[in-house]
Motif scaffolding. Structure first.
Motif, PDB file in Angstrom:
ATOM      1  N   THR A   3      43.698  20.803 -14.461  1.00 37.99           N
ATOM      2  CA  THR A   3      42.582  20.006 -14.954  1.00 37.99           C
ATOM      3  C   THR A   3      42.844  19.670 -16.410  1.00 37.99           C
ATOM      4  N   LEU A  57      37.133  27.898 -18.013  1.00 37.63           N
ATOM      5  CA  LEU A  57      37.798  27.544 -16.766  1.00 37.63           C
ATOM      6  C   LEU A  57      38.914  28.539 -16.453  1.00 37.63           C
ATOM      7  N   LYS A  58      39.572  29.033 -17.487  1.00 39.73           N
ATOM      8  CA  LYS A  58      40.602  30.058 -17.300  1.00 39.73           C
ATOM      9  C   LYS A  58      39.985  31.348 -16.760  1.00 39.73           C
ATOM     10  N   LEU A  60      37.592  31.570 -14.772  1.00 36.11           N
ATOM     11  CA  LEU A  60      37.299  31.334 -13.360  1.00 36.11           C
ATOM     12  C   LEU A  60      38.557  31.298 -12.494  1.00 36.11           C
ATOM     13  N   GLY A  62      40.955  28.876 -13.019  1.00 36.14           N
ATOM     14  CA  GLY A  62      41.445  27.508 -13.004  1.00 36.14           C
ATOM     15  C   GLY A  62      42.714  27.358 -13.824  1.00 36.14           C
ATOM     16  N   TYR A 260      35.423  23.624 -12.005  1.00 35.95           N
ATOM     17  CA  TYR A 260      35.964  24.537 -11.002  1.00 35.95           C
ATOM     18  C   TYR A 260      35.418  24.181  -9.617  1.00 35.95           C
ATOM     19  N   GLU A 263      37.007  20.876  -8.363  1.00 40.58           N
ATOM     20  CA  GLU A 263      38.428  21.052  -8.044  1.00 40.58           C
ATOM     21  C   GLU A 263      38.634  21.852  -6.768  1.00 40.58           C
ATOM     22  N   ASN A 264      37.725  22.787  -6.499  1.00 46.05           N
ATOM     23  CA  ASN A 264      37.916  23.682  -5.356  1.00 46.05           C
ATOM     24  C   ASN A 264      37.042  23.328  -4.154  1.00 46.05           C
ATOM     25  N   THR A 271      28.298  24.425  -6.736  1.00 40.50           N
ATOM     26  CA  THR A 271      28.899  24.026  -8.007  1.00 40.50           C
ATOM     27  C   THR A 271      27.894  24.128  -9.146  1.00 40.50           C
ATOM     28  N   ARG A 295      37.113  37.616 -13.037  1.00 38.66           N
ATOM     29  CA  ARG A 295      36.728  36.747 -11.923  1.00 38.66           C
ATOM     30  C   ARG A 295      35.856  37.509 -10.920  1.00 38.66           C
TER      31      ARG A 295
END
Length: 311
Positions: A3, A57-58, A60, A62, A260, A263-264, A271, A295
């Motif tokens: 991303t 995001l990291k 999570l 991602g 996230y 993307e998933n 979301t 996570r």
């Protein structure tokens, strides 16, 4: 699946004035204002929209790529990115500039006086979306004005779906420019104040603007958020926070949850709830990047908040 996060990297210098501004700013003397505040407490935080979004995001799991511009003083931030395992392949050094930074003085009533220096951020248009590889999703977050316009166009030309997130940069654009960015974008996210301003500048209702994108997300702080998609509105509850320490960066944490989920392949209800939870986890800590749940801990918190599993 990476991303690409186009936005600012910044330092936040936060100072605490152990009194009340109102005791030192006299209304009848405002035309000759000359005040000085002793601030014995000060901390310097890593911030900026791109930095904050990528950090969350990291967390999570991602794969964020930061696209930003920094100045000659960026060394500590670049070292931090390395320590976090965040690529700086698309972080451009602009010689002769400072990294963007905010100087925030807060009094005992939580009033704030802020000075913001954009520095290298105004050169964000030097970065090009097409120079990144393996990107499947993007976001145009608050940044230099020219960069935000250019990156919106470049994402669209590359066929990469992206979120348009004008944020505090929204007043830089007129209605025509904002509408053009919306029409290029796949998604848009704003807070409730920005939603009103977006509507005023474009002359269109939020419901009408939502028809320009696959989803338009409006955050409302403690009142939760709303996702307009497919002609309907999905109401997302606000996740309960363990503490209310500092709202700085909560919107960026929310956006990381959105990215996230998109993307998933999560549905919009999941979301939105994940995004809400990320904001709640952030607000319990000072600074934009000092919360560090694993996570698994995020998944446990989601289950506790909403009574369902996430992954």
């Amino acid at each position: 699946m990476s991303t690409l996060i186009c936005g600012s990297i910044a330092f936040d210098s936060i100072m605490v004035f152990q009194d009340h501004f109102k005791n030192h700013i006299l209304p009848e003397q405002i035309h000759i204002l000359n005040v000085s505040f002793l601030v014995p407490e000060m901390r310097r935080e890593f911030g900026g929209c791109a930095g904050n979004i990528a950090y969350n995001l990291k967390l999570l799991g991602g794969d964020p790529l930061i696209m930003a511009t920094v100045g000659d003083d960026a060394g500590p931030y670049l070292e931090r990115l390395d320590s976090l395992g965040l690529s700086r392949a698309h972080v451009t050094h602009v010689p002769g500039t400072y990294t963007a930074q905010a100087f925030i003085t807060t009094d005992l009533d939580d009033n704030q006086i802020t000075a913001f220096h954009p520095g290298a951020m105004v050169h964000s248009h030097l970065n090009k979306v097409e120079h990144s590889a393996g990107v499947t999703l993007g976001i145009v977050a608050p940044d230099g004005r020219d960069g935000m316009l250019e990156h919106s166009r470049q994402f669209a030309e590359a066929g990469i779906p992206f979120v348009f997130d004008p944020g505090q940069g929204l007043p830089m654009f007129n209605g025509e420019e904002l509408l053009a960015c919306l029409q290029l974008a796949t998604y848009c996210t704003v807070n409730d104040y920005e939603a009103r301003l977006l509507s005023e500048r474009t002359g269109r209702s939020i419901e009408a603007l939502a028809n320009e994108v696959e989803a338009l997300i409006v955050t409302r702080g403690s009142e939760g958020s709303e996702i307009y998609t497919g002609g309907r509105r999905i109401d997302i509850p606000c996740a309960r926070a363990a503490a209310l320490e500092d709202p700085t960066g909560c919107g960026d944490a929310y956006r990381a949850g959105l990215l996230y989920g998109i993307e998933n392949g999560l549905d919009w209800d999941q979301t939105g709830r994940l995004a809400s939870l990320m904001g709640a986890l952030k607000i319990a800590c000072r600074g934009g990047q000092n919360h560090a749940p694993s996570r698994d801990q995020i998944a446990d918190a989601y289950r506790a908040a909403f009574g369902s599993t996430l992954w």
